[in-house]
Design a protein around this motif. Structure first.
Motif, PDB file in Angstrom:
ATOM      1  N   GLN A 159      49.693  57.372  28.436  1.00  0.00           N
ATOM      2  CA  GLN A 159      49.041  56.458  27.511  1.00  0.00           C
ATOM      3  C   GLN A 159      47.830  55.782  28.123  1.00  0.00           C
ATOM      4  O   GLN A 159      46.904  55.358  27.411  1.00  0.00           O
ATOM      5  CB  GLN A 159      50.037  55.379  27.047  1.00  0.00           C
ATOM      6  N   GLY A 160      47.826  55.629  29.462  1.00  0.00           N
ATOM      7  CA  GLY A 160      46.733  54.945  30.128  1.00  0.00           C
ATOM      8  C   GLY A 160      46.880  53.439  30.029  1.00  0.00           C
ATOM      9  O   GLY A 160      47.921  52.917  29.649  1.00  0.00           O
ATOM     10  N   GLY A 161      45.831  52.722  30.379  1.00  0.00           N
ATOM     11  CA  GLY A 161      45.895  51.261  30.353  1.00  0.00           C
ATOM     12  C   GLY A 161      46.638  50.712  31.544  1.00  0.00           C
ATOM     13  O   GLY A 161      46.809  51.388  32.566  1.00  0.00           O
ATOM     14  N   LYS A 162      47.108  49.469  31.430  1.00  0.00           N
ATOM     15  CA  LYS A 162      47.865  48.853  32.523  1.00  0.00           C
ATOM     16  C   LYS A 162      49.134  49.650  32.793  1.00  0.00           C
ATOM     17  O   LYS A 162      49.904  49.919  31.885  1.00  0.00           O
ATOM     18  CB  LYS A 162      48.229  47.413  32.176  1.00  0.00           C
ATOM     19  N   GLN A 163      49.316  49.983  34.042  1.00  0.00           N
ATOM     20  CA  GLN A 163      50.506  50.740  34.422  1.00  0.00           C
ATOM     21  C   GLN A 163      51.628  49.756  34.780  1.00  0.00           C
ATOM     22  O   GLN A 163      51.936  49.490  35.939  1.00  0.00           O
ATOM     23  CB  GLN A 163      50.189  51.683  35.575  1.00  0.00           C
ATOM     24  N   SER A 193      52.151  54.339  41.518  1.00  0.00           N
ATOM     25  CA  SER A 193      51.277  53.179  41.352  1.00  0.00           C
ATOM     26  C   SER A 193      51.735  52.230  40.251  1.00  0.00           C
ATOM     27  O   SER A 193      51.120  51.179  40.037  1.00  0.00           O
ATOM     28  CB  SER A 193      49.845  53.639  41.055  1.00  0.00           C
ATOM     29  N   ILE A 194      52.810  52.551  39.565  1.00  0.00           N
ATOM     30  CA  ILE A 194      53.234  51.714  38.447  1.00  0.00           C
ATOM     31  C   ILE A 194      53.886  50.423  38.944  1.00  0.00           C
ATOM     32  O   ILE A 194      54.504  50.377  40.011  1.00  0.00           O
ATOM     33  CB  ILE A 194      54.211  52.478  37.514  1.00  0.00           C
ATOM     34  N   LYS A 195      53.739  49.366  38.157  1.00  0.00           N
ATOM     35  CA  LYS A 195      54.363  48.088  38.456  1.00  0.00           C
ATOM     36  C   LYS A 195      55.559  47.903  37.533  1.00  0.00           C
ATOM     37  O   LYS A 195      55.457  48.128  36.328  1.00  0.00           O
ATOM     38  CB  LYS A 195      53.373  46.940  38.260  1.00  0.00           C
ATOM     39  N   VAL A 196      56.694  47.508  38.111  1.00  0.00           N
ATOM     40  CA  VAL A 196      57.895  47.276  37.313  1.00  0.00           C
ATOM     41  C   VAL A 196      58.272  45.802  37.409  1.00  0.00           C
ATOM     42  O   VAL A 196      58.556  45.300  38.497  1.00  0.00           O
ATOM     43  CB  VAL A 196      59.074  48.149  37.780  1.00  0.00           C
ATOM     44  N   ILE A 197      58.261  45.119  36.277  1.00  0.00           N
ATOM     45  CA  ILE A 197      58.657  43.709  36.217  1.00  0.00           C
ATOM     46  C   ILE A 197      60.124  43.654  35.818  1.00  0.00           C
ATOM     47  O   ILE A 197      60.528  44.260  34.822  1.00  0.00           O
ATOM     48  CB  ILE A 197      57.820  42.935  35.169  1.00  0.00           C
ATOM     49  N   ALA A 198      60.928  42.933  36.582  1.00  0.00           N
ATOM     50  CA  ALA A 198      62.355  42.801  36.270  1.00  0.00           C
ATOM     51  C   ALA A 198      62.743  41.326  36.298  1.00  0.00           C
ATOM     52  O   ALA A 198      62.501  40.640  37.289  1.00  0.00           O
ATOM     53  CB  ALA A 198      63.197  43.591  37.261  1.00  0.00           C
ATOM     54  N   ASN A 199      63.321  40.859  35.219  1.00  0.00           N
ATOM     55  CA  ASN A 199      63.737  39.456  35.121  1.00  0.00           C
ATOM     56  C   ASN A 199      65.109  39.355  34.467  1.00  0.00           C
ATOM     57  O   ASN A 199      65.526  40.239  33.724  1.00  0.00           O
ATOM     58  CB  ASN A 199      62.746  38.650  34.271  1.00  0.00           C
ATOM     59  N   TYR A 200      65.777  38.230  34.750  1.00  0.00           N
ATOM     60  CA  TYR A 200      67.059  37.947  34.112  1.00  0.00           C
ATOM     61  C   TYR A 200      66.890  36.842  33.071  1.00  0.00           C
ATOM     62  O   TYR A 200      66.136  35.884  33.276  1.00  0.00           O
ATOM     63  CB  TYR A 200      68.096  37.500  35.149  1.00  0.00           C
ATOM     64  N   GLY A 223      51.476  42.862  30.312  1.00  0.00           N
ATOM     65  CA  GLY A 223      51.014  44.241  30.214  1.00  0.00           C
ATOM     66  C   GLY A 223      52.094  45.306  30.121  1.00  0.00           C
ATOM     67  O   GLY A 223      51.780  46.504  30.123  1.00  0.00           O
ATOM     68  N   SER A 224      53.375  44.923  30.019  1.00  0.00           N
ATOM     69  CA  SER A 224      54.450  45.911  29.975  1.00  0.00           C
ATOM     70  C   SER A 224      54.299  46.833  28.762  1.00  0.00           C
ATOM     71  O   SER A 224      54.182  46.382  27.623  1.00  0.00           O
ATOM     72  CB  SER A 224      55.816  45.225  29.921  1.00  0.00           C
TER      73      SER A 224
END
Length: 339
Positions: A159-163, A193-200, A223-224
């Motif tokens: 898809q492109g854009g923010k990874q 290169s992707i960023k993974v955000i993880a929260n509780y 950006g997710s």
């Protein structure tokens, strides 16, 4: 082995097969057998963990023609009374659903040595008393998490854009930690290169959809492109946020593709199969206990659900190649990583 011993072994094999066939067709070989299923909090309509377990109870009860009952846990304080009530009522097999049943199973199982107990998501190592009538039902959630993380990263790259992709957990319980750990590892394998955000969401009830939705909206603002819900009923709020903001949603435990076209896929965990299988085994053989039964990709215990038809076939082919490598041991996934 002598000719006589070979004949005996063959006869025993036939007898075992007959017993299994009889049990699977509900012939009434043990008409007095009874099984009870004790839910965790989060309701029977969580579209996930509890609902799946109860579906397994209903299915195996019908298949075997046996009496089954569900004890619904409305609040944390109900866990121990429900387990005690099921055991006191004389159920041959009592299945406790969820990690938080551990301390209570450790109290109840030793008090009823002539009955068998199973804890879904409760390894035997969590029961210090080591009851001989206890069996743990555990899952390789990290494998299912890996698969959906891998696909999410591939889709984001295309898809492109923010990874960026993300995950919303209810609390830091082992199953959720394993899911998210696998999700991150899978995403990084597909796109380093992707960023993974993880929260509780810090929801002890596993049903507060507003909490999970708030967390997911924050992640999407960062950006997710895909939100993985690992929070039972609470996680439905995260998937609602994904739908509103027109990003991908990823379900958990059950195949949640029915929620709409925004669903990329789901990390499936066959709690229903586990409940049904341990019930059949206990019905035929009586579980021996002090063991853990593992459900993973190799034996079909975890996997992924329906994939959106919008996904490029090449990405699905790559996903299936990863699945095969996990099943054959070519890819090893850590149960937990720091995040």
């Amino acid at each position: 082995m002598t000719r006589r011993s070979k004949k005996v072994a063959a006869l025993l094999g036939v007898m075992a097969t007959v017993a299994l066939v009889a049990s699977s067709t509900g012939s009434g070989a043990r008409p007095d057998f009874k099984m009870a299923f004790v839910t965790d909090i989060g309701s029977l309509q969580d579209k996930s963990f509890n609902q799946l377990g109860n579906e397994g109870r209903l299915r195996v009860g019908k298949q075997l023609g046996i009496e089954t009952r569900v004890y619904v846990t409305q609040k944390a304080e109900d866990r121990l009374p429900n387990l005690l009530a099921a055991a006191s009522a004389g159920y041959d097999l009592v299945v406790g659903n969820g990690f938080f049943q551990a301390e209570h199973l450790d109290v109840v199982a030793p008090r009823f040595p002539n009955q068998r107990f199973v804890g879904i998501d409760v390894t035997k190592f969590l029961l210090p008393s080591k009851p001989k009538n206890y069996t743990g039902g555990v899952f390789a959630e990290q494998e299912g998490g890996y698969l959906v993380g891998y696909l999410a990263a591939l889709v984001a790259k295309r898809q492109g854009g923010k990874q960026v992709i993300s995950a919303v957990g209810a609390n830091a319980v082992p199953a959720i930690v394993k899911y998210i750990s696998g999700y991150i590892q899978g995403a990084k394998a597909a796109n380093p290169s992707i960023k993974v955000i993880a929260n509780y969401a810090n929801d002890p009830t596993f049903s507060n959809q507003a909490k999970c939705k708030t967390v997911a909206l924050r992640q999407i603002a960062l950006g997710s492109q895909a939100v993985f819900q690992v929070a039972g009923g609470c996680g439905l709020g995260a998937l609602s946020a994904a739908k509103e903001k027109k990003v991908w949603g990823i379900g958990v435990d059950a195949d949640q593709s029915y929620l709409g076209p925004h669903m990329l896929t789901s990390a499936t965990k066959k709690v229903d199969r586990a409940v049904a299988k341990v019930t059949r085994l206990d019905y035929v053989y009586a579980l021996k206990g002090q063991v853990d039964r593992l459900y993973n990709i190799k034996n079909g215990g975890v996997g992924y659900g329906k994939v959106s038809p919008k996904v490029n076939p090449a990405d699905i082919a790559a996903l299936n190649a990863q699945k095969k490598k996990i099943a054959t041991g070519q890819i090893k996934i850590k149960e937990t990583i720091k995040f």
